[in-house]
Scaffold this active site. Structure first.
Site, PDB file in Angstrom:
ATOM      1  N   HIS A   1       0.801  -1.022   0.113  1.00 46.75           N
ATOM      2  CA  HIS A   1       0.181  -0.098   0.133  1.00 46.75           C
ATOM      3  C   HIS A   1       1.033   1.140  -0.021  1.00 46.75           C
ATOM      4  CE1 HIS A   1      -4.024  -1.909   2.027  1.00 46.75           C
ATOM      5  NE2 HIS A   1      -4.208  -1.440   0.973  1.00 46.75           N
TER       6      HIS A   1
ATOM      7  N   CYS B   1      -2.448   2.631   9.598  1.00 50.27           N
ATOM      8  CA  CYS B   1      -3.661   1.652   8.850  1.00 50.27           C
ATOM      9  C   CYS B   1      -4.593   1.502  10.033  1.00 50.27           C
ATOM     10  CB  CYS B   1      -3.049   0.403   8.698  1.00 50.27           C
ATOM     11  SG  CYS B   1      -1.750   0.250   7.766  1.00 50.27           S
TER      12      CYS B   1
HETATM   13  N1  ARG Z   1      -3.621  -7.435   6.773  1.00 52.84           N
HETATM   14  C1  ARG Z   1      -4.012  -6.409   6.206  1.00 52.84           C
HETATM   15  C2  ARG Z   1      -4.086  -6.337   4.960  1.00 52.84           C
HETATM   16  O1  ARG Z   1      -3.176  -7.164   4.244  1.00 52.84           O
HETATM   17  C3  ARG Z   1      -3.266  -5.091   6.688  1.00 52.84           C
HETATM   18  C4  ARG Z   1      -3.863  -3.829   6.255  1.00 52.84           C
HETATM   19  C5  ARG Z   1      -3.041  -2.806   6.783  1.00 52.84           C
HETATM   20  N2  ARG Z   1      -3.451  -1.514   6.168  1.00 52.84           N
HETATM   21  C6  ARG Z   1      -2.690  -0.504   5.392  1.00 52.84           C
HETATM   22  N3  ARG Z   1      -3.317   0.678   5.085  1.00 52.84           N
HETATM   23  N4  ARG Z   1      -1.304  -0.923   5.156  1.00 52.84           N
HETATM   24  O2  ARG Z   1      -4.965  -5.899   4.046  1.00 52.84           O
END
Ligand code: ARG
Length: 303
Positions: free
Chosen positions: A200, A297
């Protein structure tokens, strides 16, 4: 006047003369009641030996409570969306929506098309919480592999401006930004995410204020990095060892242009933040990093 910019030479105007947007100051969080890590959907959810991390649930709850208390101690209002049983990642409430303010001043949120089926079910819960705070929501074209979009995991506002920095390649599809730009009436600076460990945009870029950001060069293409450098005159580079798990320093959150909430242990990043006049606040989010997420997050900052 929505448009997409993909490299530094296309950025041929002064970004800080772009139309303005108010600053987002409210915080939304989701209690980690049903949080767990038994379904690995990103590389950080496994240990080096390939097995899945084991969660300490009591510690996760305590870390979450400390994060919420820290926001409150800074004078920020924290709202809560209800956790939903069976949705283990809902605590990561940055991903299900992209809040914005329309040109005519209404609070709006784009609803995400999450890449993962189970995670997609979280969207309705966050939608309800935002509607409760006076938001209207807008829907992207029907969810398929080329309309994927993971909200503020990949799309980050340049504070105070109708300018969005958008990552794509892992959870969000490149072509959806045409639609997002049109819906939010913003200019989108689009970044291909080159490294699967930075899945991300919020794992490799943290915008601190309209001129400053933390970022890890290894996550970007050469083109993308040039664009990051052009947008942020005060660019604080995060060494790869501190950007990757288990420290995740680029997943820091600066809610007010001054304080930077971040996982503890990023020694060099903390030093560089201090040199730049920011105030790092280190806390533990270790249990959440076992799922590939840290401070940024674990909250949604909305208007
Ligand atoms: N386990 C979650 C996923 O893989 C973690 C999300 C973390 N969020 C972020 N914005 N990076 O989607």
């Amino acid at each position: 006047m929505s448009k997409i910019v993909r490299n530094a030479s296309e950025l041929n105007f002064d970004i800080r003369s772009a139309p303005q947007m108010p600053l987002a100051r409210r915080i939304l969080m989701v209690r980690p009641t049903y949080f767990h890590v038994d379904n690995p959907i990103n590389p950080h959810m496994r240990k080096a030996d390939g097995t899945i991390h084991v969660l300490d649930k009591a510690k996760a709850m305590a870390e979450w409570e400390t994060l919420r208390a820290t926001y409150r101690s800074l004078g920020l209002e924290v709202f809560e969306a209800e956790a939903i049983s069976g949705l283990p990642d809902m605590v990561f409430c940055a991903n299900q929506t992209l809040p914005f303010v329309s040109r005519t001043g209404e609070f709006r949120a784009v609803l995400s098309n999450m890449a993962n089926d189970i995670r997609h079910k979280e969207v309705l819960g966050i939608k309800a919480a935002l509607e409760h705070e006076g938001y209207g929501t807008v829907e992207l074209p029907a969810r398929n592999s080329s309309t994927l979009f993971e909200g503020m995991g990949d799309a980050l506002w340049l504070p105070g401006y109708r300018v969005l920095l958008g990552g794509y390649g892992h959870r969000t599809h490149r072509s959806i930004y045409e639609k997002v730009a049109e819906m939010t009436d913003a200019t989108v600076l689009a970044f291909e995410l080159a490294n699967p460990r930075f899945y991300h945009l919020d794992t490799c870029l943290s915008i601190l204020d309209a001129r400053s950001a933390l970022a890890c060069r290894d996550a970007f293409t050469r083109e993308g990095w040039e664009l990051v450098q052009k947008v942020f005159p005060n660019l604080i580079e995060v060494p790869l060892a501190e950007a990757d798990s288990p420290v995740f320093a680029c997943n820091a959150h600066c809610p007010d242009g001054k304080n930077v909430l971040m996982q503890l242990g990023a020694k060099e990043t903390v030093r560089r933040l201090q040199v730049s006049g920011f105030h790092p606040i280190e806390l533990s989010t270790e249990e959440f990093i076992k799922s590939g997420g840290s401070v940024f997050c674990m909250k949604l900052q909305f208007f």
